[in-house]
Design an enzyme around this catalytic site. Structure first.
Site, PDB file in Angstrom:
ATOM      1  N   ASP A  10       3.124 -10.972  27.687  1.00  0.00           N
ATOM      2  CA  ASP A  10       3.151 -12.291  27.778  1.00  0.00           C
ATOM      3  C   ASP A  10       4.065 -13.007  26.615  1.00  0.00           C
ATOM      4  O   ASP A  10       3.997 -14.409  26.451  1.00  0.00           O
ATOM      5  CB  ASP A  10       1.666 -12.619  26.793  1.00  0.00           C
ATOM      6  CG  ASP A  10       1.612 -12.202  25.415  1.00  0.00           C
ATOM      7  OD1 ASP A  10       2.061 -10.786  25.124  1.00  0.00           O
ATOM      8  OD2 ASP A  10       0.956 -12.790  24.449  1.00  0.00           O
ATOM      9  N   MET A  55      -1.094  -5.819  23.427  1.00  0.00           N
ATOM     10  CA  MET A  55      -1.343  -6.922  22.883  1.00  0.00           C
ATOM     11  C   MET A  55      -1.278  -8.116  23.500  1.00  0.00           C
ATOM     12  O   MET A  55       0.110  -8.814  23.502  1.00  0.00           O
ATOM     13  CB  MET A  55      -0.901  -7.032  21.236  1.00  0.00           C
ATOM     14  CG  MET A  55      -1.187  -5.831  20.671  1.00  0.00           C
ATOM     15  SD  MET A  55      -2.768  -5.291  20.271  1.00  0.00           S
ATOM     16  CE  MET A  55      -3.377  -6.683  19.373  1.00  0.00           C
ATOM     17  N   ASP A 329      19.704  18.224  68.823  1.00  0.00           N
ATOM     18  CA  ASP A 329      19.586  19.163  69.985  1.00  0.00           C
ATOM     19  C   ASP A 329      20.556  20.204  70.031  1.00  0.00           C
ATOM     20  O   ASP A 329      21.835  20.088  69.670  1.00  0.00           O
ATOM     21  CB  ASP A 329      19.807  18.399  71.250  1.00  0.00           C
ATOM     22  CG  ASP A 329      19.607  18.908  72.539  1.00  0.00           C
ATOM     23  OD1 ASP A 329      18.493  18.691  72.936  1.00  0.00           O
ATOM     24  OD2 ASP A 329      20.516  19.555  73.057  1.00  0.00           O
ATOM     25  N   ILE A 330      20.159  21.487  70.254  1.00  0.00           N
ATOM     26  CA  ILE A 330      21.032  22.434  70.196  1.00  0.00           C
ATOM     27  C   ILE A 330      22.118  22.485  71.421  1.00  0.00           C
ATOM     28  O   ILE A 330      21.613  22.190  72.585  1.00  0.00           O
ATOM     29  CB  ILE A 330      20.603  23.930  70.260  1.00  0.00           C
ATOM     30  CG1 ILE A 330      19.508  24.034  68.996  1.00  0.00           C
ATOM     31  CG2 ILE A 330      21.437  25.179  70.268  1.00  0.00           C
ATOM     32  CD1 ILE A 330      18.778  25.246  69.071  1.00  0.00           C
ATOM     33  N   ASN A 337      20.010  31.499  76.499  1.00  0.00           N
ATOM     34  CA  ASN A 337      18.965  32.116  77.342  1.00  0.00           C
ATOM     35  C   ASN A 337      19.458  32.911  78.519  1.00  0.00           C
ATOM     36  O   ASN A 337      19.185  33.935  79.066  1.00  0.00           O
ATOM     37  CB  ASN A 337      17.625  31.125  77.927  1.00  0.00           C
ATOM     38  CG  ASN A 337      17.105  30.613  76.591  1.00  0.00           C
ATOM     39  OD1 ASN A 337      16.604  31.435  75.677  1.00  0.00           O
ATOM     40  ND2 ASN A 337      16.415  29.435  76.675  1.00  0.00           N
ATOM     41  N   ASP A 346      14.879  32.679  71.210  1.00  0.00           N
ATOM     42  CA  ASP A 346      14.001  32.481  70.004  1.00  0.00           C
ATOM     43  C   ASP A 346      14.471  32.742  68.738  1.00  0.00           C
ATOM     44  O   ASP A 346      14.068  32.264  68.021  1.00  0.00           O
ATOM     45  CB  ASP A 346      12.471  33.579  70.423  1.00  0.00           C
ATOM     46  CG  ASP A 346      11.972  33.265  71.710  1.00  0.00           C
ATOM     47  OD1 ASP A 346      12.094  31.890  72.076  1.00  0.00           O
ATOM     48  OD2 ASP A 346      11.133  34.012  72.102  1.00  0.00           O
ATOM     49  N   GLU A 372      14.641  22.875  72.727  1.00  0.00           N
ATOM     50  CA  GLU A 372      15.509  22.930  71.829  1.00  0.00           C
ATOM     51  C   GLU A 372      15.906  21.605  70.858  1.00  0.00           C
ATOM     52  O   GLU A 372      16.828  21.316  70.479  1.00  0.00           O
ATOM     53  CB  GLU A 372      17.142  23.214  72.316  1.00  0.00           C
ATOM     54  CG  GLU A 372      17.788  22.261  73.254  1.00  0.00           C
ATOM     55  CD  GLU A 372      17.171  22.649  74.798  1.00  0.00           C
ATOM     56  OE1 GLU A 372      18.158  22.181  75.728  1.00  0.00           O
ATOM     57  OE2 GLU A 372      16.061  22.998  75.010  1.00  0.00           O
TER      58      GLU A 372
END
Length: 468
Positions: A10, A55, A329-330, A337, A346, A372
């Site tokens: 205050d 206070m 993204d790979i 694969n 994997d 991926e």
């Protein structure tokens, strides 16, 4: 650390002085001149912490704090009472009304900044746990009931001065299961073997570096979630040690001579907070047990990520804090694969996910979109910072090569990353995802193994790429 601080006093010169100090440390400061204004500001401005004068005419700080803690929307905001009062009974009254700490006027700058940063870190962690609980509830997870706040706590005291230790144990053993040790090695052994709820450490240990012990307790996996309360003498060097302790992650402190009632009050506060945090973590792990994770990588799946992003976007809209998102993204994953088989693929996906998790913060969320493609949601993060994180991830994924047992060799993998940030005034999830995806394709079309940013103001901008 950026945070929004509400200053309540205050007396205008007091407000201006605290505003100047906090603004100089890069805090966002809002102010209120009385209790009713403070309660309105807490709901309207969503502060990360409140510095509250005791206070004040009409509604004093104790009443303001009590009302905040009774309101489900504001009960988790930490409150530091800034007061000229030095009587222990007033501190205990404040703690019982829900205050987290007291600072005595005139406020020591070093103590002020350390305490604000410490409590803000705690709030941000708790906010993230509540956000994840909210996300989990969208999948039918019913939050468990909180444990009683008044049950006896499992407490470890580290003190090598016999008279101090005896007085502490006498005060604690009336309500809690407490034990005392005198050195760091014994403390670490007990903390790792017993499910403690609070560790009390004297910073004046004679034969042990107490700060190093606090750091070891905070960094070890078995003990990092246990709250720490430190005991310190009242001297300039002791205050410097206290500031360092707060920077290391200590939760609370007491200055000698220690009042028994204040010790009990601060102990109850830490136990109550620990049990609430444990409940949030239990609910979080319960949500993890449901069908919201990708079984191959262990990351969240697309469904959970979208629900989490929705919650994070609502928080962004409410509080106006930045939110960034990256899509990874790979590169040439199909070749892995086709050449080495799906078993090798994997293995690459699992290691790729692991490197993402190890390269981001605890409050960030990593998920597998499918195939991926992966995504990272980064709350309270602007585009520049997200871009630096993304480039660090890109480098950590490229080196070292990923060892594949299925292929019988190391496989060199790179990734392309697109990053976008929420646009001010446009809390649109679809737009955020689309811009991040567009940046990803710009990275792939630009040669792969690079990061591209989109700030929503123009064409996507490359931030970094592998050396040719």
């Amino acid at each position: 650390m950026s945070a929004r601080v509400l200053v309540v006093d205050d007396v205008l010169p007091n407000v201006k002085l605290l505003e100047a100090k906090l603004t100089g440390e890069y805090f966002d400061v809002v102010s209120a001149m009385n209790g009713p204004e403070a309660l309105e500001s807490v709901e309207r401005d969503n502060p990360d912490i409140v510095l509250l004068d005791v206070m004040m005419p009409g509604m004093d700080g104790f009443e303001v704090c009590r009302r905040m803690k009774e309101n489900a929307k504001t009960e988790h905001i930490p409150v530091v009472m800034v007061t000229a009062l030095s009587d222990t009974a007033d501190r205990v009254k404040g703690l019982e009304s829900g205050a987290d700490d007291f600072l005595t006027k005139p406020v020591n700058d070093m103590s002020l900044f350390a305490r604000v940063r410490s409590l803000v870190r705690l709030k941000q962690m708790m906010d993230e746990l509540r956000l994840r609980e909210q996300t989990g509830s969208t999948f039918g997870v019913t939050p468990t009931e909180a444990e009683t706040d008044n049950g006896p706590g499992k407490i470890l005291v580290v003190e090598d001065r016999e008279i101090y230790g005896r007085n502490l144990m006498k005060a604690l053993e009336e309500d809690h299961d407490a034990q005392i040790v005198t050195g760091a090695d014994e403390a670490l052994d007990v903390a790792r073997g017993v499910e403690l709820e609070l560790i009390i450490v004297s910073l004046t240990l004679r034969n042990t570096d107490a700060l190093r012990l606090c750091s070891q307790l905070r960094s070890a996996e078995e003990t990092r979630q246990i709250p720490q309360l430190v005991l310190v003498d009242d001297g300039p060097q002791d205050m410097h040690r206290l500031v360092k302790a707060l920077e290391l992650g200590v939760n609370d402190y007491l200055i000698r001579p220690i009042d028994r009632n204040e010790l009990r009050a601060r102990t109850r506060t830490q136990l109550r907070r620990k049990r609430y945090e444990d409940r949030l973590r239990a609910n979080y792990h319960m949500s993890m047990a449901m069908a919201v994770t990708d079984p191959l990588t262990g990351l969240y799946n697309r469904r959970y990520m979208m629900a989490h992003l929705e919650s994070a976007m609502q928080r962004y809209t409410r509080e106006g804090k930045p939110l960034a998102l990256m899509i990874l993204d790979i590169d040439h994953f199909k070749n892995v694969n086709d050449t080495h088989g799906h078993g090798a693929g994997d293995e690459v996906l699992r290691e790729f996910a692991g490197r993402i998790v190890r390269g981001i913060r605890g409050i960030d969320l990593a998920a597998r979109l499918g195939g991926e493609e992966f995504v990272v949601v980064m709350p309270e993060t602007d585009l520049e910072v997200a871009g630096h994180v993304a480039d660090r991830l890109r480098k950590s994924i490229a080196q070292p090569a990923i060892h594949s047992e299925a292929a019988g060799q190391d496989l060199s993998i790179t990734c392309s990353i697109g990053v976008a940030e929420t646009i001010s005034g446009s809390p649109d999830i679809a737009d955020l995802l689309e811009r991040a995806d567009r940046s990803l394709y710009a990275a792939k079309n630009g040669g792969r193994d690079r990061v591209v940013l989109d700030d929503g103001a123009g064409p996507a901008k490359p931030v970094a790429a592998a050396a040719p």
